[in-house]
Design an enzyme around this catalytic site. Structure first.
Site, PDB file in Angstrom:
ATOM      1  N   TYR A  40     -47.817   9.701 -65.343  1.00  0.00           N
ATOM      2  CA  TYR A  40     -46.807   9.565 -66.554  1.00  0.00           C
ATOM      3  C   TYR A  40     -45.855  10.830 -66.432  1.00  0.00           C
ATOM      4  CZ  TYR A  40     -50.211   5.624 -67.837  1.00  0.00           C
ATOM      5  OH  TYR A  40     -50.549   4.608 -67.567  1.00  0.00           O
ATOM      6  N   PRO A  87     -46.689  -0.221 -72.319  1.00  0.00           N
ATOM      7  CA  PRO A  87     -46.933  -1.770 -72.469  1.00  0.00           C
ATOM      8  C   PRO A  87     -47.158  -1.888 -73.879  1.00  0.00           C
ATOM      9  CG  PRO A  87     -48.991  -0.404 -72.359  1.00  0.00           C
ATOM     10  CD  PRO A  87     -47.876   0.658 -72.216  1.00  0.00           C
ATOM     11  N   HIS A 125     -48.058   5.167 -72.963  1.00  0.00           N
ATOM     12  CA  HIS A 125     -49.503   4.913 -72.220  1.00  0.00           C
ATOM     13  C   HIS A 125     -50.211   6.014 -72.093  1.00  0.00           C
ATOM     14  CE1 HIS A 125     -51.699   2.323 -69.974  1.00  0.00           C
ATOM     15  NE2 HIS A 125     -50.844   1.405 -69.412  1.00  0.00           N
ATOM     16  N   SER A 131     -61.052   0.361 -63.801  1.00  0.00           N
ATOM     17  CA  SER A 131     -61.479   1.445 -65.059  1.00  0.00           C
ATOM     18  C   SER A 131     -62.565   2.436 -64.280  1.00  0.00           C
ATOM     19  CB  SER A 131     -62.131   0.577 -66.165  1.00  0.00           C
ATOM     20  OG  SER A 131     -62.567   1.522 -67.051  1.00  0.00           O
ATOM     21  N   SER A 177     -52.550  -5.957 -63.455  1.00  0.00           N
ATOM     22  CA  SER A 177     -53.732  -5.289 -64.513  1.00  0.00           C
ATOM     23  C   SER A 177     -54.338  -6.618 -65.107  1.00  0.00           C
ATOM     24  CB  SER A 177     -53.175  -4.331 -65.372  1.00  0.00           C
ATOM     25  OG  SER A 177     -54.160  -3.989 -65.950  1.00  0.00           O
ATOM     26  N   GLN A 178     -55.733  -6.340 -65.226  1.00  0.00           N
ATOM     27  CA  GLN A 178     -56.057  -7.567 -66.062  1.00  0.00           C
ATOM     28  C   GLN A 178     -56.514  -6.908 -67.576  1.00  0.00           C
ATOM     29  OE1 GLN A 178     -60.389  -9.588 -67.149  1.00  0.00           O
ATOM     30  NE2 GLN A 178     -60.261  -9.255 -64.934  1.00  0.00           N
TER      31      GLN A 178
HETATM   32  N1  COA Z   1     -70.153 -15.753 -59.704  1.00  0.00           N
HETATM   33  C1  COA Z   1     -70.177 -16.150 -60.759  1.00  0.00           C
HETATM   34  N2  COA Z   1     -69.736 -15.459 -61.938  1.00  0.00           N
HETATM   35  C2  COA Z   1     -69.213 -14.128 -61.547  1.00  0.00           C
HETATM   36  C3  COA Z   1     -68.915 -13.766 -60.018  1.00  0.00           C
HETATM   37  C4  COA Z   1     -69.480 -14.509 -59.143  1.00  0.00           C
HETATM   38  N3  COA Z   1     -69.522 -14.116 -57.863  1.00  0.00           N
HETATM   39  N4  COA Z   1     -68.267 -12.464 -60.259  1.00  0.00           N
HETATM   40  C5  COA Z   1     -68.137 -12.209 -61.379  1.00  0.00           C
HETATM   41  N5  COA Z   1     -68.521 -13.284 -62.289  1.00  0.00           N
HETATM   42  C6  COA Z   1     -68.630 -13.111 -63.727  1.00  0.00           C
HETATM   43  C7  COA Z   1     -69.120 -11.692 -64.313  1.00  0.00           C
HETATM   44  O1  COA Z   1     -70.395 -11.849 -64.568  1.00  0.00           O
HETATM   45  C8  COA Z   1     -68.081 -11.835 -65.491  1.00  0.00           C
HETATM   46  O2  COA Z   1     -68.774 -12.638 -66.412  1.00  0.00           O
HETATM   47  P1  COA Z   1     -68.549 -12.397 -68.138  1.00  0.00           P
HETATM   48  O3  COA Z   1     -67.355 -12.988 -68.437  1.00  0.00           O
HETATM   49  O4  COA Z   1     -69.427 -13.235 -68.783  1.00  0.00           O
HETATM   50  O5  COA Z   1     -68.493 -11.041 -68.566  1.00  0.00           O
HETATM   51  C9  COA Z   1     -66.686 -12.316 -65.150  1.00  0.00           C
HETATM   52  O6  COA Z   1     -66.997 -13.071 -63.876  1.00  0.00           O
HETATM   53  C10 COA Z   1     -65.612 -11.510 -64.906  1.00  0.00           C
HETATM   54  O7  COA Z   1     -65.860 -10.542 -63.828  1.00  0.00           O
HETATM   55  P2  COA Z   1     -65.006 -10.282 -62.789  1.00  0.00           P
HETATM   56  O8  COA Z   1     -63.927 -11.220 -62.797  1.00  0.00           O
HETATM   57  O9  COA Z   1     -65.562  -9.920 -61.372  1.00  0.00           O
HETATM   58  O10 COA Z   1     -63.978  -8.932 -63.392  1.00  0.00           O
HETATM   59  P3  COA Z   1     -64.464  -7.841 -64.101  1.00  0.00           P
HETATM   60  O11 COA Z   1     -64.704  -8.228 -65.604  1.00  0.00           O
HETATM   61  O12 COA Z   1     -65.541  -6.952 -63.512  1.00  0.00           O
HETATM   62  O13 COA Z   1     -63.325  -6.806 -64.198  1.00  0.00           O
HETATM   63  C11 COA Z   1     -61.879  -5.204 -63.389  1.00  0.00           C
HETATM   64  C12 COA Z   1     -62.692  -6.512 -62.867  1.00  0.00           C
HETATM   65  C13 COA Z   1     -61.474  -4.536 -62.026  1.00  0.00           C
HETATM   66  C14 COA Z   1     -60.500  -5.982 -63.949  1.00  0.00           C
HETATM   67  C15 COA Z   1     -62.581  -4.492 -64.412  1.00  0.00           C
HETATM   68  O14 COA Z   1     -63.511  -3.884 -63.687  1.00  0.00           O
HETATM   69  C16 COA Z   1     -61.825  -3.186 -64.821  1.00  0.00           C
HETATM   70  O15 COA Z   1     -61.514  -2.141 -64.236  1.00  0.00           O
HETATM   71  N6  COA Z   1     -61.094  -3.503 -65.964  1.00  0.00           N
HETATM   72  C17 COA Z   1     -60.273  -2.414 -66.419  1.00  0.00           C
HETATM   73  C18 COA Z   1     -58.655  -2.950 -66.169  1.00  0.00           C
HETATM   74  C19 COA Z   1     -57.599  -2.046 -66.951  1.00  0.00           C
HETATM   75  O16 COA Z   1     -57.794  -0.822 -67.291  1.00  0.00           O
HETATM   76  N7  COA Z   1     -56.523  -2.766 -67.395  1.00  0.00           N
HETATM   77  C20 COA Z   1     -55.808  -1.918 -68.269  1.00  0.00           C
HETATM   78  C21 COA Z   1     -54.714  -1.232 -67.750  1.00  0.00           C
HETATM   79  S1  COA Z   1     -53.685  -0.470 -68.725  1.00  0.00           S
END
Ligand code: COA
Length: 658
Positions: free
Chosen positions: A114, A127, A353, A469, A569-570
């Site tokens: 940044y 954002p 941000h 994260s 990004s998610q």
């Molecule tokens: N089979 C069935 N379900 C599964 C699965 C599998 N193989 N793998 C994952 N899932 C489920 C998880 O249990 C979770 O369930 P929930 O909705 O009940 O919690 C769901 O699917 C989502 O998991 P997944 O898609 O693997 O992603 P996550 O939530 O772990 O997210 C990241 C991954 C990288 C996005 C997250 O760790 C992260 O870092 N997020 C922050 C991003 C960020 O900072 N964004 C803003 C930037 S400004």
């Protein structure tokens, strides 16, 4: 006060030692019990083993550069990592830094991501969260909404100040671990000062300061101060509403009208820093700046922009305000939280941000939306109200030179506005429940689909950034998940160029391999084993030691691997709203996605000036790819008993015309 931070000045503390900063708050703010803050107990971010990072780096870039270039890179990397080589020296220093600091990468990352970036904040960095479109019958309705939102902000801030927010815990991958809460403490207390070479992020310690709190309201490009606690009693919602009404009336007074100074904050950081140096020669300007720089948040009362309030147009209004002829100057981009309330119901929040990530912004936004919709507005039955002095208008001293600066900033913002190709797409055919039924990670699945979409458009993969994260660690921010994996390339080829060569079951195997590779990288990144922060740390350590820049960082491959054509990004939400942002390179895409149980919202951005990119084209490919992957899953029978509905075709893709 015994601040350990570097650069303490009066009530301000620079964000160089946040751990000590928060310990300091906890010990000085005796009125607030400090609950079990995970900060102190969370582990420190590890420094990954050098060999592991270098091996991963080679694996990540091999298929993104040509063979000859890769051979060259391999030699350079091996030399860097050789026993007794430069890499070892730097690694040792990094390990020492880890011992001495609470987060060895924090300052390096903040500057690199940044503060050293000279690009304008709107579109390039800040954002926005887009709230559901509101229906206001008249401007009073809009002001009631604004008053309620401000009241919600004050209640949320009180929770933060009391350290009473419940601790967040990880969901999804490695669910259950507590998260560092430190980013919340910066939501309303941060300000990013423009600098000639690098910016400075500061935190204003309202929680322990005696300075009276205030918010800034922007209306018709004028800025007003509302004292939150006049005569030692906090404003109630009715009083806020009436102060806002006074602001609207004052903003219409042509004689007192001030030039649109907010436009300066939309400019490149160096340009704004230069302009600011000119402004601060005048005491009036110094006073106005000081009030903006120390406010809790900015609330922008926007004029109707004259555009259909589609998802895409609402995203555009949040990201840049539509330029100086619309609401582009009705902003102050340096302030971390700017709430936008359009008289036409277009509402949201745009944020600077550098102090926090989108996930924290989502938590705050969701709290506010629930607060607003949760109970009837208190302005409806006018409760007791004091006879308050009207809000103060901020005044500016200016001359023809400063007016020229305003005009130049307005022109540059207009170019940015004209250049942004934004497209918000709701993919309605399925969402994360269908993906979970395939026993796949929804996030990894969507990332692979983005790779497929890009490949369909450009017949190659490019360096991709996905935020991961690091909040499992003290002061954790993010590292990068490099989603353009070799396994993703193998899969997307089997779905495109080589689709007739591979059977469905072979394609399915490649899909699973790609998703496993993506999931494994995700787990590595969120546990501190990503390569981007580590390589940055090694580079910055060489700089700290006044060493010549190691060859690995001058290599073309390293430069290409840091040019993120896909910036993804998610940002999931539990309340109806979505996040959006711009691309980070001129020939790139921003792709923010919000997976819901039965649909996925994608916000894709690119620049019109670049002839290689088109948000509508990428979205069309994304829609096609997502449907093809679903059909593949259904055909191969890997799907659960009930396949997802296949009614939506590519023709339903929402497009914006170029
Ligand atoms: N089979 C069935 N379900 C599964 C699965 C599998 N193989 N793998 C994952 N899932 C489920 C998880 O249990 C979770 O369930 P929930 O909705 O009940 O919690 C769901 O699917 C989502 O998991 P997944 O898609 O693997 O992603 P996550 O939530 O772990 O997210 C990241 C991954 C990288 C996005 C997250 O760790 C992260 O870092 N997020 C922050 C991003 C960020 O900072 N964004 C803003 C930037 S400004």
């Amino acid at each position: 006060m015994g601040f350990q931070g570097v650069g303490v000045e009066s009530n301000f503390i620079t964000l160089l030692r946040p751990l000590e900063f928060f310990i300091c708050i906890s010990t000085t703010d005796s009125a607030t019990a400090l609950p079990v803050l995970p900060l102190g107990v969370l582990p420190k971010i590890p420094v990954p083993p050098l060999k592991q990072t270098l091996d991963t780096y080679l694996k990540c870039v091999q298929h993104l550069v040509n063979e000859e270039q890769f051979k060259k890179t391999k030699v350079i990397v091996e030399k860097f990592g050789a026993p007794g080589g430069v890499g070892e020296v730097l690694q040792k220093r990094l390990m020492e830094r880890r011992d001495k600091t609470s987060n060895w990468v924090y300052d390096y990352w903040l500057e690199d991501m940044y503060l050293n970036n000279r690009l304008a904040l709107p579109v390039n960095s800040s954002p926005a969260m887009v709230f559901p479109k509101q229906t206001f019958r008249d401007h009073k309705d809009a002001l009631r909404f604004a008053a309620r939102l401000i009241q919600g902000v004050l209640e949320y801030k009180a929770l933060i100040d009391a350290r009473a927010l419940p601790v967040d815990f990880a969901r999804g991958q490695l669910a259950g671990t507590p998260f560092c809460m430190e980013q919340y403490y910066r939501l309303f207390t941060s300000y990013r000062y423009p600098g000639l070479k690098t910016d400075m992020l500061k935190v204003h310690m309202n929680a322990v300061s005696s300075a009276p709190e205030h918010i800034i309201v922007a209306c018709k490009n004028q800025f007003f101060v509302i004292d939150i606690v006049p005569n030692n009693k906090q404003l109630n919602e009715t009083e806020i509403f009436h102060q806002l009404e006074k602001i609207v009336a004052m903003s219409e007074n042509a004689e007192e009208k001030q030039p649109p100074f907010g436009i300066l904050t939309s400019d490149g950081r160096t340009e704004w820093a230069q302009a600011r140096e000119t402004l601060i020669k005048e005491q009036t300007n110094r006073d106005s700046l000081a009030l903006i720089e120390s406010c809790v948040c900015v609330v922008c009362l926007d004029e109707p922009c004259g555009l259909q309030p589609s998802d895409t147009n609402r995203a555009l209004m949040m990201l840049h305000g539509g330029g100086h002829e619309k609401n582009g100057a009705n902003r102050w981009y340096d302030k971390s939280m700017q709430f936008v309330i359009g008289m036409n119901g277009v509402c949201g929040v745009v944020c600077e941000h550098s102090p926090f990530e989108g996930i924290v912004l989502v938590q705050c936004s969701e709290y506010l939306m629930k607060y607003i919709t949760g109970s009837p507005s208190k302005t409806a039955k006018l409760t007791t109200e004091r006879d308050l002095a009207p809000p103060r208008r901020l005044l500016w001293k200016y001359n023809p030179h400063i007016q020229g600066l305003l005009k130049a900033s307005a022109d540059r913002l207009q170019r940015l506005v004209n250049n942004l190709d934004m497209d918000v797409f709701k993919f309605m055919s399925y969402g994360k429940e269908f993906i979970k039924k395939q026993k796949m990670s929804p996030d990894a699945f969507i990332q692979v689909a983005l790779q497929l979409a890009f490949y369909k458009c450009r017949q190659r993969l490019v360096s991709t950034y996905e935020s991961a994260s690091l909040r499992r660690f003290q002061e954790g921010r993010v590292d990068n998940i490099r989603s353009a994996t070799p396994e993703a390339l193998a899969f997307v080829k089997s779905m495109t160029d080589e689709k007739t060569t591979f059977s469905d079951s072979e394609k399915m195997k490649r899909l699973r391999d790609a998703i496993n590779a993506q999931t494994n990288y995700t787990v590595a990144a969120i546990t501190g084993m990503g390569i981007d922060n580590h390589l940055l740390g090694l580079l910055k350590t060489a700089k700290d030691l006044n060493m010549e820049k190691p060859e690995i960082f001058c290599d073309e491959t390293y430069l290409a691997s840091n040019h993120f054509i896909l910036s993804t990004s998610q940002v999931p939400t539990a309340v109806e709203m979505f996040c959006c942002y711009g691309p980070v390179v001129p020939n790139g895409y921003g792709a923010c996605y919000n997976p819901q149980s039965d649909h996925i919202i994608f916000c894709v951005s690119s620049f019109w000036e670049n002839t290689e990119t088109s948000s509508a084209v990428l979205i069309k490919a994304l829609n096609e790819g997502l449907l093809e992957i679903r059909d593949l899953c259904n055909r191969t029978g890997a799907a659960a008993t009930k396949p997802a509905d296949s009614s939506q075709g590519p023709s339903q893709t929402h497009k914006s015309g170029k």
